[in-house]
Design a protein around this motif. Structure first.
Motif, short mmCIF file in Angstrom:
data_model
loop_
_atom_site.label_atom_id
_atom_site.label_comp_id
_atom_site.label_asym_id
_atom_site.label_seq_id
_atom_site.Cartn_x
_atom_site.Cartn_y
_atom_site.Cartn_z
N LEU A 1 0.87 -1.17 0.00
CA LEU A 1 0.00 0.00 0.00
C LEU A 1 0.91 1.23 0.00
O LEU A 1 1.65 1.44 0.96
N PRO A 2 0.88 2.02 -1.08
CA PRO A 2 1.79 3.16 -1.16
C PRO A 2 1.20 4.42 -0.53
O PRO A 2 0.01 4.69 -0.62
N MET A 3 2.06 5.17 0.14
CA MET A 3 1.69 6.47 0.70
C MET A 3 2.80 7.46 0.32
O MET A 3 3.59 7.17 -0.58
N ASN A 4 2.86 8.59 1.00
CA ASN A 4 3.80 9.63 0.61
C ASN A 4 4.96 9.83 1.59
O ASN A 4 6.08 10.10 1.18
N SER A 5 4.68 9.70 2.87
CA SER A 5 5.72 9.94 3.88
C SER A 5 5.79 8.77 4.84
O SER A 5 4.87 7.94 4.91
N GLY A 6 6.88 8.72 5.60
CA GLY A 6 7.02 7.67 6.59
C GLY A 6 5.93 7.72 7.63
O GLY A 6 5.37 6.70 8.04
N ALA A 7 5.60 8.93 8.10
CA ALA A 7 4.54 9.07 9.10
C ALA A 7 3.21 8.56 8.56
O ALA A 7 2.43 7.93 9.30
N GLU B 1 11.45 -12.46 9.43
CA GLU B 1 10.59 -11.69 8.53
C GLU B 1 9.45 -11.10 9.34
O GLU B 1 8.77 -11.82 10.07
N ALA B 2 9.27 -9.81 9.22
CA ALA B 2 8.15 -9.15 9.88
C ALA B 2 6.85 -9.48 9.16
O ALA B 2 6.85 -9.90 7.99
N ASP B 3 5.73 -9.27 9.86
CA ASP B 3 4.43 -9.39 9.20
C ASP B 3 4.15 -8.15 8.35
O ASP B 3 3.50 -8.24 7.32
N VAL B 4 4.65 -7.01 8.83
CA VAL B 4 4.50 -5.74 8.10
C VAL B 4 5.84 -5.02 8.16
O VAL B 4 6.46 -4.93 9.23
N THR B 5 6.28 -4.50 7.02
CA THR B 5 7.51 -3.70 6.96
C THR B 5 7.17 -2.34 6.38
O THR B 5 6.47 -2.25 5.36
N LEU B 6 7.66 -1.30 7.01
CA LEU B 6 7.42 0.07 6.56
C LEU B 6 8.68 0.62 5.90
O LEU B 6 9.77 0.53 6.48
N VAL B 7 8.54 1.15 4.69
CA VAL B 7 9.67 1.74 3.99
C VAL B 7 9.30 3.14 3.52
O VAL B 7 8.13 3.48 3.35
N GLY B 8 10.31 3.96 3.31
CA GLY B 8 10.12 5.32 2.83
C GLY B 8 11.49 5.89 2.50
O GLY B 8 12.37 5.18 2.04
N LYS B 9 11.69 7.16 2.76
CA LYS B 9 12.98 7.83 2.59
C LYS B 9 13.70 7.41 1.31
O LYS B 9 13.41 7.91 0.24
N ALA B 10 14.63 6.44 1.39
CA ALA B 10 15.44 6.06 0.22
C ALA B 10 14.65 5.35 -0.86
O ALA B 10 15.20 5.04 -1.92
N VAL C 1 3.71 0.49 2.75
CA VAL C 1 3.46 -0.54 3.74
C VAL C 1 3.52 -1.87 3.00
O VAL C 1 2.75 -2.11 2.07
N LEU C 2 4.45 -2.73 3.41
CA LEU C 2 4.64 -4.03 2.76
C LEU C 2 4.13 -5.12 3.69
O LEU C 2 4.55 -5.22 4.83
N SER C 3 3.22 -5.95 3.19
CA SER C 3 2.67 -6.99 4.04
C SER C 3 2.04 -8.09 3.20
O SER C 3 2.61 -8.50 2.18
N ASN C 4 0.88 -8.54 3.62
CA ASN C 4 0.19 -9.63 2.95
C ASN C 4 -1.31 -9.34 2.90
O ASN C 4 -1.78 -8.34 3.44
N ALA C 5 -2.05 -10.22 2.26
CA ALA C 5 -3.49 -9.99 2.09
C ALA C 5 -4.24 -10.08 3.41
O ALA C 5 -5.30 -9.47 3.57
N GLU C 6 -3.70 -10.82 4.37
CA GLU C 6 -4.39 -10.93 5.65
C GLU C 6 -4.46 -9.59 6.37
O GLU C 6 -5.49 -9.23 6.95
#
Length: 400
Positions: free
Chosen positions: A100-106, A246-255, A266-271
Motif C-alpha cells: 500500500l503506497p503512501m507519501n511519507s514515513g509518518a 521476517e516481519a508481518d509488516v515492513t514500513l519503507v520510505g525515505k530512500a 506498507v509491505l505486508s500480505n493480504a491478511e
C-alpha cells in the motif's frame, strides 16, 4: 546572495521547528554538496537516510524527468501504468505479497495502525475499540498527533495533547518486557530494528528473533519500521535480515525514491492489508505515477549498483577507523553498515559543537539526542572518501 542573507530570510519568514547547522546548500552530487558560496562538503547524513543512492543520481533523475514530461498525477480515482509495475517489482524484491503506497514515513505508520487495528477486530476478534499496539520507549515513528502521543520524548508531546489512546510502551531491547505486556487485546508490536533518532541504539543479539517468536505465539502482528534502516542502510536490504526473521509488516520510505520525490509503502500480505475496503483509506498523491516511476528506478539502482553490499563493506571500514580514534570524549562507537553513532561522554559538552567543527572542515553530520554524532553517508561512498573524512573526524573528536 551570501549565506547570511539566506539564513536571515529563512529565520524571518519560517516557523522555528528546526535547528539546522548554518550551511545553505545549493547543489549536490553523489556524496558531495556545495553551499551558495561554492564551498564543498561531504554529506554524512544523507537526509536522514533518504539519499542512500547519493545526491542527484543520474538514473533516478532521468526516470523523474521522463515521467514528469508524460504524467505526474491521476489520483487513485483512475489507474496509471506505473503503479502495477511498482507493486510487482517491490514485492518481488522484498518477498512481500501486497503493498500500500503512501507519501511519507509518518503516513505509512498511520496506515499500519489503522490496518492492524482493523485486522484485530476482523481476524483476531478483539472487542471493538479495545485494540492495543505495543511500542518501545525512545521510539521515533513520525510527527503526527497519534505518533507523538506514544513517544516517550516529552519535547515531541508538550503542548500537543490530548493524544490517541490504545498504545503501551515498553523498554527497547527487552523481549521479556514484550512478553509481559501482551494481552488478549494486543494486535501489534511496532518497533525499529535500530533506533535511529534515539541515538543509533542497537538491541541485544537475539532480540528480534525472540520478538518474532512471541508475536507468532500470541497472534500479534510484528511491524518493523525500516523507514531509516531499510533499503541497504545497514548493509542488508532490510535490517531484519541480520536476525534472520521476517516481519508481518515492513514500513519503507525515505530512500525508496533516492531523495527525489516523497513516497513510502506498507509491505505486508493480504491478511493484513486485505482488511481495507474501497473508501476506507487513501491518499490523493499516494501511488502517483511520478513517485512510482522514481521508486522503481531507485530500487534498481540499489540492487544493480551493489549499494547494499557496499554499505556493509564500507560500514565495517568506517567503524574500524572510528574505533581507532583515541579520544577522551568517546563513550562508544556503534552501528551496522553505514548507520553509525558515536556517543560522547557527558563531559564532552554535547555533540552539537563537534558537528559544527566538522562543518567548518567540510563534513556535514548531525547530532541526535544531544550526546550522539550520527554518521550515515550515501551508500555510494568509497574507501578513499572515508579516509578523507577520518582525516577531519579524528582531530575534531580529540579537540578540547
Amino acid at each position: 546572495m551570501d549565506t547570511r542573507h539566506f539564513i536571515k530570510t529563512e529565520d524571518k519568514y519560517g516557523a522555528r521547528n528546526y535547528h539546522p547547522l548554518d550551511v545553505v546548500i545549493s547543489k549536490g552530487n553523489g556524496i558531495w554538496v556545495w553551499d551558495v558560496e561554492g564551498n564543498k562538503y561531504m554529506d554524512c547524513l544523507s537526509a536522514y537516510s533518504a539519499i542512500n543512492q547519493g545526491h542527484c543520481h543520474p538514473r533516478i533523475q532521468k526516470a523523474l524527468t521522463e515521467q514528469a514530461s508524460r504524467l505526474t498525477l491521476t489520483s487513485r480515482a483512475f489507474r496509471n501504468n506505473q503503479l502495477g509495475p511498482f507493486y510487482e517489482e517491490i514485492c518481488s524484491l522484498t518477498r512481500s505479497h501486497m503493498v500500500l503506497p503512501m507519501n511519507s514515513g509518518a503516513e505509512a505508520v498511520e496506515t499500519v495502525i489503522k490496518a492492524v487495528r482493523k485486522w484485530g477486530y476482523t481476524n483476531k476478534k478483539v472487542a471493538l475499540d479495545s485494540a492495543e499496539i505495543i511500542v518501545c520507549n525512545n521510539n521515533f515513528h513520525g510527527r503526527t498527533i497519534t505518533i507523538v502521543g506514544f513517544s516517550t520524548e516529552e519535547q515531541y508531546k508538550e503542548g500537543f495533547g490530548p493524544f490517541t489512546p490504545g498504545f503501551k510502551s515498553i523498554p527497547f531491547g527487552d523481549a521479556d518486557a514484550l512478553e509481559a505486556a501482551i494481552t488478549p487485546n494486543t494486535v501489534g508490536f511496532l518497533v525499529e530494528p535500530i533506533q535511529g533518532e534515539g541515538g543509533v541504539i542497537i538491541p541485544p543479539d537475539g532480540y528480534l528473533q525472540r520478538c518474532r517468536e512471541l508475536c507468532t505465539q500470541h497472534n500479534v502482528i510484528l511491524i518493523l519500521d525500516e523507514i531509516q534502516t531499510g533499503l541497504g542502510r545497514t548493509g542488508k536490504l532490510f535490517a531484519e535480515e541480520h536476525d534472520g526473521i521476517e516481519a508481518d509488516v515492513t514500513l519503507v520510505g525515505k530512500a525508496l525514491s533516492g531523495g527525489f520525490y516523497p513516497i513510502s509503502a506498507v509491505l505486508s500480505n493480504a491478511e493484513v492489508l486485505g482488511v481495507f475496503m474501497p473508501g476506507e483509506h487513501g491518499s490523493t498523491f499516494g501511488g502517483n505515477p511520478l513517485a512510482c516511476a522514481v521508486a522503481r528506478e531507485a530500487l534498481k539502482v540499489l540492487t544493480e549498483e551493489n549499494l547494499v553490499e557496499n554499505a556493509a563493506t564500507m560500514g565495517n571500514y568506517f567503524m574500524q577507523k572510528l574505533n581507532a580514534v583515541h579520544s577522551p570524549h568517546i563513550a562508544e562507537v556503534r552501528g551496522k553498515g553505514l548507520m553509525i553513532g558515536v556517543e560522547l561522554k557527558p563531559s564532552a559538552g554535547g555533540a552539537r559543537r563537534f558537528c559544527e567543527a566538522l562543518m567548518h572542515k567540510g563534513l556535514l553530520c548531525k547530532e541526535t539526542h544531544e550526546h550522539v554524532i550520527r554518521f550515515a553517508p550515501p551508500l555510494v561512498i568509497g574507501r578513499e572518501d572515508i579516509d578523507w573524512a577520518m582525516e577531519r573526524i579524528g582531530p575534531v573528536l580529540c579537540m578540547e
